[in-house]
Enzyme design. Structure first.
Site, short mmCIF file in Angstrom:
data_model
loop_
_atom_site.label_atom_id
_atom_site.label_comp_id
_atom_site.label_asym_id
_atom_site.label_seq_id
_atom_site.Cartn_x
_atom_site.Cartn_y
_atom_site.Cartn_z
N ARG A 126 0.85 -1.18 0.00
CA ARG A 126 0.00 0.00 0.00
C ARG A 126 0.89 1.24 0.00
NH1 ARG A 126 -3.92 -2.59 -1.55
NH2 ARG A 126 -5.82 -2.98 -0.37
N HIS A 139 -1.19 1.43 -9.92
CA HIS A 139 -1.92 0.48 -9.07
C HIS A 139 -2.54 -0.64 -9.93
CE1 HIS A 139 -3.87 0.33 -4.84
NE2 HIS A 139 -3.81 -0.88 -5.34
#
Length: 308
Positions: free
Chosen positions: A223, A271
């Site tokens: 993350r 991402h």
């Protein structure tokens, strides 16, 4: 009993079609068409709206459409509402593909050769055998273990670190904060696949980079909150790290003037490590709903005190 999805427009109809075909007894709805709120027992989303339990007073389970749940405000949810992360095999396949591409690119010095191409420079460099390249994974859950298993055939020296003791074939495992420096000291390539919790937030920092071998390389597939971006820039500037591949950021998309965009030692991807696909995730989600209906434990149910 209704299942309400809050997903993007493209995937919503796919979920609806799969449930109508294979589980017509489940009333599937697509946000914002919520129907009668008191009928909603299940909710599936990347990030649920605030006060969800107040909007749907009989809500029992929230299914994350992701492998992690750090984007959820767990403190807002009543204890009786179960939170389940997605165990989509498609997520694992995507992460494996990305991790192998990233490790092999760094191992074979592709960033260097691409830079030479831009400079019209034809120069060969010594090839380090895979057996001499040490690859470490932070996070030894389902994804970390799958990545390490996929890297084994290449012959890399593999290691892993987690909060608790793990035993993986062909992997030297480290556990706990006391063993983190020893783990980092033998990582030529470090892959972060940790869940984001209060304990792991900011773990990719100056101390971590200093503990790694000079010229080591970083791959962040966890993350954005794991990475202290300024510390990465400093480590690259000093040569402590030689390259980083970053797929996740705190703020997505980054601002046009974000330093990662044009940094010569950073590959930045939007991402894309893995995405939940209705086709691959449907059976997992349906099986969990059936388990819940039968009073059985669901796979991927998180522990509130751990956050994963």
């Amino acid at each position: 009993m209704a299942l309400l999805f809050k997903v993007d427009d493209a995937r919503g109809p796919a979920w609806l079609s799969l449930f109508r075909q294979h589980a017509p007894d489940i009333d599937v709805r697509l946000w914002p068409d919520t129907g009668e709120p008191s009928q909603v027992r299940y909710f599936a989303a990347w990030q649920p709206p605030q006060n969800l339990h107040e909007q749907f007073p009989r809500l029992e389970v929230i299914f994350a459409t992701s492998a992690g749940v750090d984007q959820f405000d767990l403190g807002e949810l009543p204890e009786h509402i179960k939170v389940v992360r997605m165990l989509d095999p498609g997520i694992a396949r995507g992460i494996i593909e990305y991790a192998c591409f990233a490790v092999l690119s760094l191992h074979r010095q592709i960033p260097l050769y691409l830079q030479q191409q831009r400079e019209r420079q034809w120069q060969l460099h010594p090839l380090v055998p895979a057996t001499k390249r040490r690859v470490g994974v932070m996070g030894l859950g389902n994804l970390g273990a799958a990545v390490l298993e996929s890297l084994r055939p290449f012959g890399f020296e593999l290691s892993g670190w987690a909060r608790s003791e793990k035993d993986l074939p062909g992997v030297r495992c480290f556990a706990g904060n006391d063993r983190l420096p020893a783990f980092l000291a033998q990582c030529d390539v470090l892959i972060c696949l940790l869940p984001l919790t209060d304990d792991t937030r900011g773990i990719l920092n100056a101390n971590t980079f200093t503990s790694m071998p000079k010229g080591a390389q970083l791959i962040n597939l966890g993350r954005g909150g794991h990475l202290i971006e300024r510390d990465l820039l400093d480590a690259l500037a000093s040569g402590q790290l030689s390259h980083a591949i970053v797929d996740v950021l705190n703020d997505e998309p980054p601002a046009p003037d974000h330093p990662f965009w044009q940094h010569p030692a950073i590959w930045l991807t939007p991402h894309i490590g893995a995405n939940t696909s209705p086709d691959s995730a449907f059976n997992v989600l349906l099986a969990n709903i059936r388990r819940h209906q039968q009073g059985q434990a669901m796979l991927g149910e998180i522990a509130r005190d751990q956050g994963y």
